[in-house]
Design a protein around this motif. Structure first.
Motif, mmCIF file in Angstrom:
data_model
loop_
_atom_site.group_PDB
_atom_site.id
_atom_site.type_symbol
_atom_site.label_atom_id
_atom_site.label_comp_id
_atom_site.label_asym_id
_atom_site.label_seq_id
_atom_site.Cartn_x
_atom_site.Cartn_y
_atom_site.Cartn_z
ATOM 1 N N GLY A 186 0.818 -1.208 0.000
ATOM 2 C CA GLY A 186 0.000 0.000 0.000
ATOM 3 C C GLY A 186 0.848 1.251 0.000
ATOM 4 N N ILE A 187 0.299 2.315 -0.587
ATOM 5 C CA ILE A 187 0.959 3.618 -0.606
ATOM 6 C C ILE A 187 0.022 4.613 0.069
ATOM 7 N N LEU A 188 0.468 5.194 1.172
ATOM 8 C CA LEU A 188 -0.304 6.196 1.900
ATOM 9 C C LEU A 188 0.225 7.574 1.530
ATOM 10 N N ASP A 189 -0.559 8.303 0.749
ATOM 11 C CA ASP A 189 -0.183 9.658 0.345
ATOM 12 C C ASP A 189 -0.810 10.630 1.338
ATOM 13 N N MET A 190 -0.006 11.101 2.298
ATOM 14 C CA MET A 190 -0.517 11.957 3.369
ATOM 15 C C MET A 190 -0.666 13.396 2.881
ATOM 16 N N PHE A 191 -1.819 14.002 3.192
ATOM 17 C CA PHE A 191 -1.975 15.429 2.944
ATOM 18 C C PHE A 191 -1.105 16.186 3.947
ATOM 19 N N GLY A 192 -0.654 17.344 3.556
ATOM 20 C CA GLY A 192 0.290 18.085 4.380
ATOM 21 C C GLY A 192 -0.368 18.814 5.528
ATOM 22 N N PHE A 193 0.449 19.529 6.274
ATOM 23 C CA PHE A 193 -0.025 20.306 7.422
ATOM 24 C C PHE A 193 -0.814 21.510 6.909
ATOM 25 N N GLU A 194 -1.993 21.769 7.515
ATOM 26 C CA GLU A 194 -2.878 22.838 7.072
ATOM 27 C C GLU A 194 -2.815 24.005 8.056
ATOM 28 N N ASP A 195 -2.596 25.203 7.506
ATOM 29 C CA ASP A 195 -2.545 26.412 8.339
ATOM 30 C C ASP A 195 -3.181 27.574 7.589
ATOM 31 N N PRO A 196 -4.457 27.450 7.192
ATOM 32 C CA PRO A 196 -5.114 28.577 6.511
ATOM 33 C C PRO A 196 -5.587 29.627 7.519
ATOM 34 N N LYS A 197 -6.019 30.724 7.009
ATOM 35 C CA LYS A 197 -6.540 31.806 7.843
ATOM 36 C C LYS A 197 -7.951 32.138 7.359
ATOM 37 N N PRO A 198 -9.027 31.860 8.159
ATOM 38 C CA PRO A 198 -8.982 31.139 9.448
ATOM 39 C C PRO A 198 -9.037 29.633 9.231
ATOM 40 N N SER A 199 -8.751 28.875 10.291
ATOM 41 C CA SER A 199 -8.804 27.417 10.250
ATOM 42 C C SER A 199 -10.095 26.927 10.888
ATOM 43 N N HIS A 200 -10.693 25.874 10.279
ATOM 44 C CA HIS A 200 -11.972 25.360 10.733
ATOM 45 C C HIS A 200 -11.816 23.922 11.200
ATOM 46 N N LEU A 201 -12.950 23.263 11.407
ATOM 47 C CA LEU A 201 -12.932 21.902 11.945
ATOM 48 C C LEU A 201 -12.242 20.930 10.991
ATOM 49 N N GLU A 202 -12.447 21.106 9.687
ATOM 50 C CA GLU A 202 -11.793 20.208 8.734
ATOM 51 C C GLU A 202 -10.277 20.293 8.850
ATOM 52 N N HIS A 203 -9.756 21.508 9.055
ATOM 53 C CA HIS A 203 -8.309 21.667 9.189
ATOM 54 C C HIS A 203 -7.806 21.066 10.505
ATOM 55 N N LEU A 204 -8.633 21.122 11.554
ATOM 56 C CA LEU A 204 -8.239 20.499 12.809
ATOM 57 C C LEU A 204 -8.129 18.977 12.642
ATOM 58 N N CYS A 205 -9.054 18.369 11.887
ATOM 59 C CA CYS A 205 -8.984 16.922 11.638
ATOM 60 C C CYS A 205 -7.756 16.568 10.807
ATOM 61 N N ILE A 206 -7.468 17.375 9.802
ATOM 62 C CA ILE A 206 -6.295 17.123 8.963
ATOM 63 C C ILE A 206 -5.013 17.221 9.790
ATOM 64 N N ILE A 303 -3.601 26.150 18.955
ATOM 65 C CA ILE A 303 -2.927 24.907 19.319
ATOM 66 C C ILE A 303 -1.501 24.960 18.781
ATOM 67 N N HIS A 304 -0.567 24.568 19.633
ATOM 68 C CA HIS A 304 0.838 24.515 19.250
ATOM 69 C C HIS A 304 1.122 23.127 18.687
ATOM 70 N N HIS A 305 1.051 22.978 17.351
ATOM 71 C CA HIS A 305 1.305 21.692 16.685
ATOM 72 C C HIS A 305 2.809 21.469 16.533
ATOM 73 N N PHE A 306 3.174 20.277 16.071
ATOM 74 C CA PHE A 306 4.597 19.972 15.906
ATOM 75 C C PHE A 306 5.218 20.801 14.792
ATOM 76 N N ALA A 307 4.389 21.248 13.830
ATOM 77 C CA ALA A 307 4.923 21.986 12.695
ATOM 78 C C ALA A 307 4.755 23.496 12.839
#
Length: 689
Positions: A186-206, A303-307
Motif C-alpha cells: 500500500g501507498i499512503l499519500d498523506m496530505f500536508g499540514f494545514e494552516d489557513p486563515k482562518p482554520s476550521h474543523l476540517e483543518h483540525l482533523c487534517i 494549538i501549538h502543533h509539531f509543525a
C-alpha cells in the motif's frame, strides 16, 4: 485496457471519461451532478420581505440546478428553505432564515459531491472482486435503485448469480481469493499540514492526522530503537533528542477531555460556540499546547502543533460536526418527484429508510456522507458525527500500519507560493526541523536503527557461511549468528578501508542490532552470493542439458555432412531374377537402340533428377507441402530435434536418399522416409493429370 494519460487538460479529460466508461458509470450523469454542485455556489439566499427568503439575483440559477438534478425548481426551493420538526409527536413545518438556507445549500453540494466520489470508488472496488457481474448505472430508469436488495443499494452495481450452486461456489472462490491476497503493498499519500486563515474543523482533523502520523514515525524510528537498545543492554553512543507530540494528540483526541470529544458532547446538548470555547479553556487551563490568540476572540483558540502554531475559528464547529442533511431535502430526490436516476441512486439508502414508514418528511436527519442501512439513524439523529467517523478511519489506518513494514518518504515543499523552480531556504529549513530529518539522519548514520531476531538473522544471512559449518539447531542460533558475523568481517576487509560509513553491530538478549551501513553491506553480500549461486546452477543445468542432446545433435550433423556428398550410383535390387534367355534382345538391336538415344554400353544411364512434385491420386502436388507425422522420427532419438507423432511438418522437396523427403522443422532439416508421413486431410492446391 491501457490508458495513456496525457499532460494536457483535454487529454486528462478524455482519459477520465474513458475510465468512467470502463466502470460502467454514465459520463453525462457525473457531469450533470458536478455542474449542479458548481451552480449551487451561485445560489445565495437573502432575507425577504415576508417569512420566505429570497434568492439574490433571481431564481434562474436555482432553476438550472433543478433541471440538472431532474427535479422541479419549486420542490428544490422548498427542500432548501423549509424544515420539518417533530415536537412531542406532532409534525411542525417551519421556514428557514437566510443563514440556515445557505447552510442547507452547502450541505446539499457536499452530499452530492462526496456521494458521487463514493459511488465511483465502490464501483471500482466491485469490479475488482472476482465473480461480480456488474451492470451499468443508467439515468433513464429508477428500477435499478428502488427494486434491488440492500447490497445493491449500497453499491453502484447489480451482482447476480445463477442459482444457489453457482452462488455457493462463487462464495467459496471469493473467500479463497480474499485469503490469497491478504498480503499487499500500500501507498499512503498523506496530505500536508494545514494552516489557513482562518482554520476550521476540517483543518483540525487534517492536522490531527498529521500529528498522529508524526507520532507513528517517531515511535517507529526513534522511540522503538532507543527503548529496544535500553531493554537489551545495548549502549548506543548516539543521543537522539526528538520531540514527542503525544500531549498535542491527547489534547485533541482524548476520549473524555479531548477537543473533539467535548465537541460531540456540546453538540448533543445543543450548545453554542461560546460555551464550547469556555469549557475547553476551563478543562485545559494548564495545558501548554493550548493558547489564546492575541486578538482574544471569544470563538477562537490556538494549538501549538509539531509543525506550527495554528489558530482555529470555532464558529462553525458544531454545525460542521453534525454533518447532517434534512429529510425535507432528501425526499425531493425520490423517484416519484425526480426523473434523474443517478441522483436518486446517490440517496438510495436514505430514501429506502425514509419511505419505509409514513409520514414523509417527518423531521429526521441523515449524514451528508453516505452510510449503510445499519448506521443511518439513532432516533431522529444520525448515529455518528463527522469527528467520530474521522476517529474510526484514523484508527483503522493505524491498525493497518502497525501490522505492516512501513518505509517513509519525506516530501518537502520548496516555497509557500507554489512557484516552480523557486527554493525558499527558510521554508525548507522549517520543514526539516519540524519533520526531524536531521535527527533521523543522525540515528541512521551512527546508531542501531535496525534490529532482527537471532533466528530471522540466521535464516536470511546463513548463505554467507559454508553450509557444513552451521549448527542449524534452535539452541545454537546465537552461535550461528556469531559465525555469520565472522565471515562478514572477513569479507569487509577491503570495504572498510575505502568506506566511511559506520559498520557496527551488537548482540542483545533476543535481537541483533545493526547500523545502517552494516545492513547495507550484508544485503550487498547476500545479493552477490545469490547471484553466484544462480550462475552456478544455470551452468550445471546447461551442461547437463547439452550433454543429453549431444547424441541427437551429432547424428544430425553427420546426416547433413552426408547429404552434401555426390549421390551414389544406385545398386540393383537384391533378389531380382535374371532375365529369360528367350526375352533377350540380339546384339544388333541393342546397338541400334544405344546409338538412337546416345547411350554408352560401357556406362549405365544416369539416374533421372528428382521430381519437383509428388502425385496423389490424379493430382500433381508441388513443394512445399504440409504433412502430418504418422510416427516418431527418429524412433530412438531424444532432445529437441525430434519429430513427434501427430506433429505438422513442412516438406520442402525430395531428399537425396532413395524413398526419403526433405523436411524443414524449427530451423532443422530432416531426411524422413515418406512412409512416416501422410498428407493433411485438408485440400491442397494441385494440378489434375
Amino acid at each position: 485496457m491501457t490508458l495513456h494519460i496525457s499532460s494536457t487538460p483535454s487529454g486528462r479529460f478524455e482519459a477520465w471519461k474513458a475510465c468512467l466508461g470502463v466502470l460502467g458509470i454514465p459520463f453525462l450523469d457525473v457531469v450533470r451532478v458536478l455542474a449542479a454542485v458548481l451552480l449551487l455556489g451561485n445560489v445565495t439566499f437573502i432575507e425577504g420581505q415576508g417569512l420566505e427568503v429570497d434568492i439574490q439575483g433571481g431564481s434562474h440559477e436555482l432553476k438550472s440546478v433543478a433541471a440538472l438534478l431532474g427535479v422541479s425548481s419549486a420542490a428544490l426551493y422548498r427542500g432548501l428553505t423549509t424544515r420539518t420538526h417533530n415536537v412531542r409527536g406532532q409534525l411542525v413545518k417551519s421556514m428557514c432564515d437566510a443563514n440556515m438556507s445557505n447552510m442547507t445549500r452547502d450541505a446539499l453540494a457536499k452530499a452530492l459531491y462526496c456521494r458521487t466520489v463514493a459511488t465511483i470508488v465502490r464501483r471500482a472496488n466491485s469490479l475488482k472482486r472476482l465473480g461480480s457481474t456488474s451492470g451499468t448505472l443508467s439515468s433513464d430508469s429508477n428500477e435499478s435503485v428502488h427494486h434491488q436488495g440492500e447490497v445493491a443499494s449500497q453499491h453502484a452495481s447489480t451482482v447476480g448469480t445463477a442459482g444457489s450452486k453457482a452462488s455457493k461456489s462463487m462464495s467459496v472462490l471469493n473467500n479463497a481469493v480474499k485469503h490469497a491476497t491478504d498480503g499487499f503493498i500500500g501507498i499512503l499519500d498523506m496530505f500536508g499540514f494545514e494552516d489557513p486563515k482562518p482554520s476550521h474543523l476540517e483543518h483540525l482533523c487534517i492536522n490531527l492526522c498529521a500529528e498522529t502520523m508524526q507520532h507513528f514515525y517517531n515511535t517507529h524510528i526513534f522511540k522503538s530503537s532507543i527503548e529496544s537498545c535500553r531493554d537489551e543492554g545495548i549502549t548506543c553512543e548516539v543521543e537522539v533528542d526528538y520531540v514527542d507530540n503525544v500531549p498535542c494528540i491527547d489534547l485533541i483526541s482524548s476520549l473524555r477531555t479531548g477537543l473533539l470529544s467535548m465537541l460531540d458532547v456540546e453538540g448533543s446538548v445543543r450548545g453554542t460556540p461560546e460555551s464550547y470555547i469556555q469549557k475547553v479553556k476551563v478543562q485545559h487551563k494548564g495545558n501548554g499546547r493550548l493558547f489564546e490568540p492575541k486578538a482574544n476572540h471569544i470563538r477562537s483558540f490556538g494549538i501549538h502543533h509539531f509543525a506550527n502554531r495554528v489558530i482555529y475559528d470555532a464558529s462553525d464547529f458544531l454545525d460542521t460536526n453534525r454533518d447532517i442533511i434534512s429529510d425535507d431535502l432528501v425526499c425531493v430526490f425520490h423517484k416519484q418527484s425526480c426523473n434523474f436516476g443517478f441522483a436518486t441512486h446517490l440517496f438510495g439508502s436514505e430514501l429506502k429508510a425514509l419511505f419505509s414508514q409514513d409520514p414523509v418528511p417527518r423531521g429526521v436527519s441523515f449524514r451528508i456522507s453516505p452510510t449503510s442501512h445499519t448506521d443511518l439513524q439513532n432516533g431522529d439523529e444520525p448515529v455518528s458525527t463527522l469527528t467520530q467517523d474521522f476517529h474510526t478511519r484514523l484508527d483503522n489506518l493505524l491498525r493497518t500500519l502497525v501490522h505492516a513494514k512501513p518505509h517513509f518518504i519525506r516530501c518537502l515543499r520548496s516555497n509557500c507560493s507554489e512557484k516552480p523552480g523557486h527554493f525558499d531556504r527558510a521554508t525548507v529549513i522549517k520543514q526539516i526541523r519540524a519533520l526531524q530529518v536531521l535527527e533521523t539522519v543522525n540515528l541512521m548514520a551512527g546508531g542501531y536503527p535496525h534490529r532482527m531476531r537471532f533466528k530471522t538473522f540466521t535464516l536470511r544471512y546463513r548463505l554467507l557461511v559454508p553450509f557444513k559449518k552451521l549448527r542449524r539447531v534452535e539452541d545454537k542460533t546465537v552461535d550461528d549468528c556469531k559465525l555469520i558475523l565472522e565471515y562478514f568481517v572477513r569479507s569487509l576487509e577491503d570495504v572498510s578501508r575505502s568506506s566511511t560509513v559506520a559498520i557496527q553491530w551488537a548482540l542483545g538478549k533476543r535481537h541483533i542490532f545493526l547500523s545502517e551501513g552494516a545492513r547495507q553491506q550484508l544485503e550487498m553480500l547476500r545479493i552477490e552470493m545469490r547471484h553466484r549461486a544462480a550462475t552456478l546452477l544455470q551452468a550445471v543445468w546447461r551442461g547437463w542439458h547439452f550433454r543429453r542432446r549431444w547424441p541427437t545433435l551429432k547424428r544430425n550433423l553427420e546426416l547433413r555432412a552426408r547429404s552434401r556428398t555426390v549421390r551414389p550410383r544406385p545398386q540393383p535390387i537384391a533378389g531380382t531374377p535374371p532375365p529369360d534367355v528367350m526375352d533377350r534382345c540380339d546384339q544388333k538391336t541393342i546397338q541400334q537402340t544405344c546409338s538412337l538415344f546416345g547411350l554408352d554400353l560401357e556406362r549405365p544411364p544416369p539416374v533421372p533428377p528428382s521430381r519437383s512434385y509428388t502425385i496423389t491420386g490424379n493430382h500433381k502436388m508441388g513443394y512445399p507441402q504440409t504433412r502430418v507425422m504418422k510416427r516418431k522420427f527418429p524412433e530412438e532419438g531424444g532432445g529437441d530435434s525430434v519429430l513427434l507423432k501427430g506433429e505438422s511438418v513442412v516438406v520442402v522437396g525430395a531428399s537425396s536418399r532413395r524413398g526419403h523427403l526433405l523436411v524443414d522443422h524449427q530451423g532443422h532439416s530432416f531426411h524422413v522416409p515418406f512412409q512416416y508421413m501422410e498428407l493433411k486431410p485438408s485440400a491442397q492446391p494441385g494440378v489434375n493429370i
